[in-house]
Enzyme design. Structure first.
Site, short mmCIF file in Angstrom:
data_model
loop_
_atom_site.label_atom_id
_atom_site.label_comp_id
_atom_site.label_asym_id
_atom_site.label_seq_id
_atom_site.Cartn_x
_atom_site.Cartn_y
_atom_site.Cartn_z
N CYS A 128 12.30 15.78 -21.62
CA CYS A 128 12.75 17.05 -21.06
C CYS A 128 12.23 17.17 -19.63
O CYS A 128 11.08 16.86 -19.34
CB CYS A 128 12.29 18.27 -21.84
SG CYS A 128 12.93 18.32 -23.50
N ARG A 180 14.47 12.07 -18.00
CA ARG A 180 13.56 12.63 -19.00
C ARG A 180 14.27 13.15 -20.25
O ARG A 180 13.62 13.56 -21.22
CB ARG A 180 12.74 13.76 -18.38
CG ARG A 180 11.96 13.35 -17.16
CD ARG A 180 11.19 14.51 -16.61
NE ARG A 180 10.05 14.81 -17.44
CZ ARG A 180 8.83 14.31 -17.27
NH1 ARG A 180 8.61 13.49 -16.28
NH2 ARG A 180 7.86 14.64 -18.07
N TRP A 186 15.84 16.75 -24.05
CA TRP A 186 15.81 15.70 -25.08
C TRP A 186 15.44 16.44 -26.36
O TRP A 186 14.33 16.96 -26.50
CB TRP A 186 14.75 14.65 -24.73
CG TRP A 186 14.72 13.51 -25.72
CD1 TRP A 186 15.54 12.43 -25.74
CD2 TRP A 186 13.83 13.38 -26.83
NE1 TRP A 186 15.21 11.62 -26.80
CE2 TRP A 186 14.17 12.18 -27.49
CE3 TRP A 186 12.79 14.14 -27.35
CZ2 TRP A 186 13.51 11.72 -28.62
CZ3 TRP A 186 12.13 13.69 -28.48
CH2 TRP A 186 12.48 12.49 -29.11
N ASN A 204 8.89 21.90 -22.14
CA ASN A 204 8.85 20.48 -22.46
C ASN A 204 7.68 20.26 -23.40
O ASN A 204 6.56 20.64 -23.06
CB ASN A 204 8.65 19.67 -21.16
CG ASN A 204 8.30 18.23 -21.42
OD1 ASN A 204 8.62 17.68 -22.45
ND2 ASN A 204 7.62 17.60 -20.48
N GLY A 205 7.93 19.70 -24.56
CA GLY A 205 6.83 19.47 -25.50
C GLY A 205 7.18 20.03 -26.86
O GLY A 205 8.35 20.30 -27.15
N GLU A 208 9.44 -7.46 -29.10
CA GLU A 208 9.98 -6.79 -27.90
C GLU A 208 11.49 -7.07 -27.77
O GLU A 208 12.27 -6.18 -27.43
CB GLU A 208 9.20 -7.27 -26.66
CG GLU A 208 9.83 -6.98 -25.30
CD GLU A 208 10.15 -5.52 -25.04
OE1 GLU A 208 9.76 -4.66 -25.84
OE2 GLU A 208 10.83 -5.24 -24.03
N LYS A 214 14.72 -4.44 -27.43
CA LYS A 214 15.78 -4.47 -26.41
C LYS A 214 17.16 -4.40 -27.06
O LYS A 214 18.04 -3.68 -26.61
CB LYS A 214 15.72 -5.75 -25.56
CG LYS A 214 14.55 -5.92 -24.63
CD LYS A 214 14.43 -4.91 -23.52
CE LYS A 214 13.71 -3.69 -23.96
NZ LYS A 214 12.49 -3.26 -23.40
N GLU A 229 17.81 -0.78 -28.74
CA GLU A 229 18.04 0.40 -27.89
C GLU A 229 19.22 0.21 -26.94
O GLU A 229 19.78 1.21 -26.47
CB GLU A 229 16.76 0.77 -27.12
CG GLU A 229 16.31 -0.30 -26.15
CD GLU A 229 14.98 0.01 -25.48
OE1 GLU A 229 14.55 1.17 -25.49
OE2 GLU A 229 14.38 -0.93 -24.93
N HIS A 279 8.05 -15.52 -46.44
CA HIS A 279 7.40 -14.48 -47.25
C HIS A 279 8.31 -13.27 -47.45
O HIS A 279 7.84 -12.21 -47.81
CB HIS A 279 6.08 -14.07 -46.59
CG HIS A 279 5.12 -15.21 -46.46
ND1 HIS A 279 4.52 -15.81 -47.55
CD2 HIS A 279 4.69 -15.90 -45.37
CE1 HIS A 279 3.75 -16.80 -47.14
NE2 HIS A 279 3.84 -16.88 -45.82
N LYS A 306 13.30 8.37 -20.89
CA LYS A 306 12.40 7.44 -20.21
C LYS A 306 10.93 7.81 -20.35
O LYS A 306 10.09 6.96 -20.51
CB LYS A 306 12.79 7.41 -18.72
CG LYS A 306 12.05 6.38 -17.89
CD LYS A 306 12.58 5.00 -18.14
CE LYS A 306 11.81 3.91 -17.42
NZ LYS A 306 12.00 2.61 -18.10
C1 F6R Z 1 11.63 0.31 -24.38
C2 F6R Z 1 10.84 1.31 -23.70
C3 F6R Z 1 9.85 2.09 -24.48
C4 F6R Z 1 8.59 2.31 -23.64
C5 F6R Z 1 7.64 3.28 -24.34
C6 F6R Z 1 6.37 3.50 -23.56
O1 F6R Z 1 12.45 -0.37 -23.50
O2 F6R Z 1 11.00 1.51 -22.54
O3 F6R Z 1 9.53 1.50 -25.69
O4 F6R Z 1 7.97 1.10 -23.42
O5 F6R Z 1 8.27 4.51 -24.53
O6 F6R Z 1 6.62 4.05 -22.30
P1 F6R Z 1 5.57 3.95 -21.13
O7 F6R Z 1 5.46 2.52 -20.76
O8 F6R Z 1 6.11 4.80 -20.04
O9 F6R Z 1 4.27 4.46 -21.68
#
Ligand code: F6R
Length: 584
Positions: free
Chosen positions: A2, A27, A71, A97-98, A462, A466, A469, A485, A579
């Site tokens: 947000c 955000r 969000w 926000n929160g 990781e 990718k 998402e 397993h 983000k």
């Molecule tokens: C995935 C992604 C998220 C962030 C996570 C932590 O591509 O971007 O999994 O890595 O939300 O965010 P930060 O690094 O800003 O603490």
């Protein structure tokens, strides 16, 4: 999560707020809304969807305004649930926000008020109204409302009669911008940077009252003085530079960003290395992708420095604070420096007087201000929600640190410089085209698995993030040795499986694991420095030694991007995500 912006001054607030909201869209982009105060009225515009997709926006002008890009946490994505939220009289508007953890109880407590949304936020407007009904002035009523709220949040309230704005910070960021006879409040400086570079930082449990001036108070009472700080750094303006999306631009940026990450101030690196060497217990904490970098760090410290460090998912870390001491060291890894779970992990560590060092990409973030030391990974502005260049920059810095702790900083640097060169060569149009062909083959698959061993096990996890998402494919990463397993039961004819291979002691075993999958009908995509007969599709990467995590993740980033395009997803703004994750 947000984005909030507020303005009071001589300009048309609706324009300032609209422009600010666009830069806060990263955000949250479920819906957005703006309230403008003119005369003694509040006019509200709300829209479901992304502000960047909205056309023909018609706003009421006025010199006071607040805005929000959402969000969703409480209540689905509807116009009613979009902020700003009003009290019963329509004289008070609130953006937030929160999370208000106790909102259900509060809604019962204030049930004489008429609620029109399902949000937790709306309660704030009604509590303020309740106190104002008892002839308490607006700013004092806000201070009273704060006492009811549990959980991390930040909010801005405006009252159309007094024409004051009050903003409260209680765990998530808010910054005040000071212009000529005008004030701004926002979740992030970039929202008002075109207007002023002078800021006042609100700290947790503080509020600011904007009238003709900005006055700061402790939430529990007592006026405080705040320094005006002139920002002498330029927030990076991220442009797509001819690319169709930020995501592919940021993937391609890795040609430069790795060099920038490696090119650290050596004194600072050595000072952090000595903190690690002197600590009785080092803990790497992060969320999501950054959490996977922490895991890779754990392997790297073991392999390169013969050192035991512990990687934790930040949201779980407070459960381990029982054994933290003043000699423990917490290394928090975060792109944004604002992630609520990481901030809580830092708070838990600080309660035990442990030392906190952060690896960050955003200058001026809360984590930077809450840490004893910090290192910047220098990836530059990352605008796509999906993290790419910040990830490889974090991996590069953590690799440097492992070498630095055993007095081999230069060796580590040389290795990483070679890798950066390799990545530079690799990221060319032919390479992208080759991966795009694979994306076409995989675009209709529902499931994908990724296997890795040793340093590349965290990278398998990781890689799965990718693909989830960006492509919205059910993807899972496994340690190669774990297949038998359980997960092998998932392999069917044609099930795609990516094997992440490094030219190290894990190579033969991961190839055997790929064989096991192939024998059961799996389609093997090998990401490896050398081809192997087990691969149905080979994506070549440079032979990177202990830096193999950096080179092995990049082809998956490109693959996920192209599958997303073929499946008609917005690669920059995946559904349900944002983000900066400022809620727990
Ligand atoms: C995935 C992604 C998220 C962030 C996570 C932590 O591509 O971007 O999994 O890595 O939300 O965010 P930060 O690094 O800003 O603490």
């Amino acid at each position: 999560m947000c984005g909030i912006i507020a303005y009071k001054g001589k300009k048309d607030a609706s324009k300032v707020v609209l422009e600010g909201l666009k830069s806060l869209e990263y955000r949250g982009y479920d819906s957005w809304g703006i309230a403008t105060v003119a005369d003694s009225d509040i006019k509200v515009v709300k829209k479901v969807g992304k502000i960047s997709d909205s056309t023909n926006i018609s706003l009421a002008s006025g010199n006071i305004g607040i805005g929000h890009t959402r969000w969703a946490t409480h209540g689905s994505v509807t116009e009613d649930n979009t902020h700003p939220h009003l009290d019963c009289t329509g004289k008070i508007a609130v953006v937030h926000n929160g999370i208000i953890e106790n909102y259900q109880g509060l809604r019962k407590q204030f049930s004489s008020h008429k609620f029109v949304s399902e949000t937790d936020t709306e309660i704030i407007a009604h509590i303020i109204e309740d106190y104002m009904n008892q002839h308490i002035p607006f700013d004092c009523a806000v201070a009273e409302a704060v006492k009811f709220l549990k959980g991390r949040s930040a909010f801005v309230a405006v009252d159309s009669d007094s024409k004051k704005i009050v903003a409260v910070r209680k765990g998530t960021p808010l910054i005040v911008g000071v212009g000529e006879d005008e004030f701004f409040i926002a979740s992030d400086i970039t929202a008002f940077f075109n207007h002023t570079k002078k800021v006042q930082y609100l700290d947790d449990n503080e509020l600011v009252v904007i009238d003709n001036d900005a006055e700061f108070f402790k939430a529990q009472g007592g006026k405080i003085e705040k320094r005006v700080v002139e920002i002498d750094w330029q927030p990076e303006t991220a442009a797509k530079e001819g690319y169709k999306h930020y995501l592919i631009k940021e993937i391609m940026d890795q040609k430069d960003t790795l060099y920038r990450a490696i090119n650290q101030d050596e004194e600072k690196i050595m000072s952090v290395a000595s903190d690690i060497n002197n600590a009785y217990g080092t803990f790497l904490v992060g969320c999501g992708t950054a959490g996977k970098v922490c895991m890779a760090g754990e392997y790297l410290f073991s392999k390169v420095a013969k050192k035991h460090v512990n990687a934790y998912v930040a949201s779980e870390f407070p459960n381990y604070n029982h054994y933290l001491t003043p000699k423990s060291l917490i290394i928090a890894i975060s792109q944004s420096g604002e992630t609520a779970d990481v901030l809580e992990a830092i708070e838990a560590a600080k309660k035990k007087s442990s030392k906190v060092i952060s690896l960050l990409n955003v200058f001026g973030s809360t984590m930077m201000r809450n840490s004893d030391k910090y290192l910047m990974v220098n990836a530059g502005a990352e605008r796509a929600v999906v993290s790419t260049k910040a990830t490889t920059a974090q991996l590069a810095v953590i690799t440097l640190l492992t070498y630095a702790t055993v007095g081999k900083l230069q060796e580590g640097k040389l290795l990483l410089m070679d890798v950066a060169e390799g990545v530079n060569d690799m990221l060319n149009p032919r390479y992208e085209e080759y991966i795009k062909k694979l994306a076409e083959m995989l675009k209709d698959k529902n499931d994908m698995y990724i296997i890795g061993r040793s340093l590349n096990y965290p990278i398998a996890l990781e890689a799965a993030i990718k693909l989830q998402e960006t492509a919205y494919i059910h993807a899972e990463g496994f340690a190669g040795g774990e297949l038998k397993h359980g997960p092998l039961a998932l392999i069917d004819k044609g099930t795609p499986c990516i094997a992440l291979v490094a030219n190290d002691e894990s190579k033969d075993e991961i190839i055997s694991n790929a064989m096991e999958i192939k024998s059961r009908g799996g389609f093997i995509i090998g990401i490896a420095p050398e081809n192997n007969e087990v691969f149905d599709y080979w994506i070549k990467v440079p032979d990177a030694g202990n830096a193999s995590p950096i080179v092995n993740i990049i082809p998956v980033q490109i693959l996920a991007y192209h599958i997303a395009l073929l499946r008609n997803h917005d690669p920059d703004k995946p559904r349900n995500l944002a983000k900066s994750v400022t809620v727990k």
